[in-house]
Design an enzyme around this catalytic site. Sequence first.
Site, PDB file in Angstrom:
ATOM      1  N   GLU A   1      -1.798  -2.470 -10.016  1.00 16.14           N
ATOM      2  CA  GLU A   1      -2.485  -3.271 -11.031  1.00 16.14           C
ATOM      3  C   GLU A   1      -3.369  -2.414 -11.932  1.00 16.14           C
ATOM      4  O   GLU A   1      -3.788  -2.876 -12.984  1.00 16.14           O
ATOM      5  CB  GLU A   1      -3.291  -4.393 -10.360  1.00 16.14           C
ATOM      6  N   LYS A   2      -3.621  -1.168 -11.542  1.00 15.11           N
ATOM      7  CA  LYS A   2      -4.418  -0.270 -12.397  1.00 15.11           C
ATOM      8  C   LYS A   2      -3.701  -0.032 -13.725  1.00 15.11           C
ATOM      9  O   LYS A   2      -4.349   0.189 -14.750  1.00 15.11           O
ATOM     10  CB  LYS A   2      -4.665   1.051 -11.679  1.00 15.11           C
TER      11      LYS A   2
ATOM     12  N   TYR B 295       4.089  -4.522  -8.889  1.00 12.24           N
ATOM     13  CA  TYR B 295       2.788  -5.157  -9.137  1.00 12.24           C
ATOM     14  C   TYR B 295       2.771  -5.924 -10.455  1.00 12.24           C
ATOM     15  O   TYR B 295       1.877  -6.733 -10.692  1.00 12.24           O
ATOM     16  CB  TYR B 295       1.693  -4.097  -9.162  1.00 12.24           C
TER      17      TYR B 295
ATOM     18  N   TYR C 213       4.776   4.300  -6.829  1.00  6.91           N
ATOM     19  CA  TYR C 213       3.494   3.631  -6.548  1.00  6.91           C
ATOM     20  C   TYR C 213       2.693   3.469  -7.845  1.00  6.91           C
ATOM     21  O   TYR C 213       1.919   4.349  -8.248  1.00  6.91           O
ATOM     22  CB  TYR C 213       2.705   4.407  -5.498  1.00  6.91           C
TER      23      TYR C 213
ATOM     24  N   GLU D 146       0.838  -1.199   0.000  1.00  6.08           N
ATOM     25  CA  GLU D 146       0.000   0.000   0.000  1.00  6.08           C
ATOM     26  C   GLU D 146       0.872   1.247   0.000  1.00  6.08           C
ATOM     27  O   GLU D 146       2.017   1.213   0.452  1.00  6.08           O
ATOM     28  CB  GLU D 146      -0.889   0.019   1.251  1.00  6.08           C
TER      29      GLU D 146
END
Length: 367
Positions: free
Chosen positions: A264-265, A178, A261, A147
């Site tokens: 998966e988006k 990710y 950061y 996160e």
Amino acid sequence: MAVSVWSLGNPELGGWGLWLSPRRQPLFAWHGPTQRLRALVSLAGVALLMALWLLWLLQSSPGGAPMPQPTLTILIWHWPFTYPPPELPSNTCTSYGVARCHLSTNRSLLATADAVVFHHRELRDGWIRLPLAERPRGQPWVWASMESPSNSHGVSDFRGIFNWVLSYRRDSDIFVPYGRLEPREGPAPPLPPKDRVAAWVVSNFRERQRRVQLYRQLAPHLQVDVFGRANRRPLCASCLLPTVSRYRFYLSFENSQHRDYITEKLWRNALAAGAVPVVLGPPRATYEAFVPPDAFVHVDDFGSARELAAFLTGMNESSYRRYFAWRDRLRVRLVEDWRERFCAICARYPHLPRSQVYQDLQGWFQS
Ligand SMILES: *[C@@H]1O[C@H](CO)[C@@H](O)[C@H](O)[C@H]1NC(C)=O
Ligand SMILES: *[C@@H]1O[C@H](CO)[C@@H](O)[C@H](O)[C@H]1NC(C)=O
């Protein structure tokens, strides 16, 4: 893996190869018996010193460990977000290409584990407490979180405890993105047919989020279909890719903007679905460290939401196709399973700094 490539080219070890080469001149010339004995003794001494030095080099230089490794036991104190934990058969890590790595959630192994992993969410929510009193001396403890700092409260509680960090940050001790692009073998599957403009899947929708502000500015100029819990149009796990693949663009807007950061988006919702990602997150240079520069549209490249919308709607077919040029040689590899992430600890283990302690974990994470 980059680290092992580096170790092959380690100049110190390369130097040793030359030293030991049989083509070198002999160290001593032979004369009488006394000199011969003396020479032999010195030679033996030199050989012993060299052997000791070599041993020291191999143990101290990162990556310089071609010696067989014992099986490592990695104790996961609480499986992230999940109870009971998944089955962890002995071949768990070999299926991810990592040998001699035993993942376990059996807390009886605390006394002997080679490293213990604590996932931030369960620490923060009080589901687990650190077994500080029973910690064996010198046992490495790993702080794990995928996160962003905006969604990780309570990190400042953990000062001077953890030795290593496992996260999406590239400067983590155990870096687990990710997803990544890897070489493709064989031809790319055809691009899905497109009959819609832009999609966005969002569950956590708050007006103060930059992504929500940008969406509000874009919406009057761009046809965006919003899915997810926030809009009461949830997509089932297996529906997401076929739904998004009909769209030309996907809004890969991160929920918060932080160093490295990228979630998966980008990897799953856009690249794996075959839609061009329109990214909001870290700067363009960060994305370019992960994917080719012409594989995405970065919102920072535009002066306003209106300009961005005009660019997307005005894009012709040949320009659009160019965003997929990478698919001819690369394919998306999602890294979504915690088992794979934890196996990475073993792969990195010989190279990790043994005496390091995060005195200010929060400071590091916020930086
Ligand atoms: C946990 O490990 C201990 C010590 O090795 C062992 O005796 C015990 O059977 C294990 N428990 C489970 C549930 O595997
Ligand atoms: C498509 O758009 C690009 C960029 O605006 C332009 O250079 C190119 O000539 C256009 N191609 C066609 C076939 O219209």
